[in-house]
Write a protein that holds these residues in place. Sequence first.
Motif, PDB file in Angstrom:
ATOM      1  N   ALA A  32       0.823  -1.212   0.000  1.00  0.00           N
ATOM      2  CA  ALA A  32       0.000   0.000   0.000  1.00  0.00           C
ATOM      3  C   ALA A  32       0.859   1.265   0.000  1.00  0.00           C
ATOM      4  O   ALA A  32       0.331   2.371  -0.084  1.00  0.00           O
ATOM      5  CB  ALA A  32      -0.928  -0.003   1.212  1.00  0.00           C
ATOM      6  N   GLY A  33       2.185   1.100   0.111  1.00  0.00           N
ATOM      7  CA  GLY A  33       3.083   2.248   0.064  1.00  0.00           C
ATOM      8  C   GLY A  33       3.282   2.959   1.390  1.00  0.00           C
ATOM      9  O   GLY A  33       3.746   4.097   1.410  1.00  0.00           O
ATOM     10  N   ASP A  34       2.960   2.300   2.502  1.00  0.00           N
ATOM     11  CA  ASP A  34       3.136   2.890   3.824  1.00  0.00           C
ATOM     12  C   ASP A  34       4.621   3.177   4.074  1.00  0.00           C
ATOM     13  O   ASP A  34       5.457   2.287   3.959  1.00  0.00           O
ATOM     14  CB  ASP A  34       2.594   1.936   4.892  1.00  0.00           C
ATOM     15  CG  ASP A  34       2.740   2.490   6.292  1.00  0.00           C
ATOM     16  OD1 ASP A  34       1.864   3.283   6.695  1.00  0.00           O
ATOM     17  OD2 ASP A  34       3.730   2.135   6.967  1.00  0.00           O
ATOM     18  N   HIS A  35       4.928   4.435   4.413  1.00  0.00           N
ATOM     19  CA  HIS A  35       6.329   4.845   4.561  1.00  0.00           C
ATOM     20  C   HIS A  35       7.043   4.130   5.698  1.00  0.00           C
ATOM     21  O   HIS A  35       8.210   3.757   5.567  1.00  0.00           O
ATOM     22  CB  HIS A  35       6.419   6.366   4.747  1.00  0.00           C
ATOM     23  CG  HIS A  35       5.986   7.120   3.535  1.00  0.00           C
ATOM     24  ND1 HIS A  35       6.714   7.120   2.375  1.00  0.00           N
ATOM     25  CD2 HIS A  35       4.887   7.874   3.295  1.00  0.00           C
ATOM     26  CE1 HIS A  35       6.095   7.859   1.457  1.00  0.00           C
ATOM     27  NE2 HIS A  35       4.970   8.322   1.998  1.00  0.00           N
ATOM     28  N   GLU A  36       6.363   3.912   6.827  1.00  0.00           N
ATOM     29  CA  GLU A  36       6.991   3.222   7.948  1.00  0.00           C
ATOM     30  C   GLU A  36       7.283   1.760   7.608  1.00  0.00           C
ATOM     31  O   GLU A  36       8.338   1.233   7.960  1.00  0.00           O
ATOM     32  CB  GLU A  36       6.116   3.310   9.192  1.00  0.00           C
ATOM     33  CG  GLU A  36       6.113   4.691   9.811  1.00  0.00           C
ATOM     34  CD  GLU A  36       5.296   4.755  11.090  1.00  0.00           C
ATOM     35  OE1 GLU A  36       5.204   3.731  11.799  1.00  0.00           O
ATOM     36  OE2 GLU A  36       4.763   5.834  11.373  1.00  0.00           O
TER      37      GLU A  36
END
Length: 81
Positions: free
Chosen positions: A24-28
């Motif tokens: 989903a592209g979550d930065h963390e």
Amino acid sequence: MGMLRVMSRRGDDRLAWDEQKIQAGDHEALAAVREAERIFEQERSKGATAFRVADGKPIQRIDKFDATAEQIVLVPRVVGG
């Protein structure tokens, strides 16, 4: 959920990441998997052996980091004396 476990004198250090959040592209989550890959490469360069571990499957030795692995265990080189 993926996890990198690095065996040491203290037991094991763990770093986990969520594959769904990565997709989903979550930065963390992306930062966690990049850190896991960095640690993997660092430990392998020192001679550690890596294994992919998954419930109900045989343990498999690996040479390259796999973000889709359920669990990766890094065992440091054993030095005799």
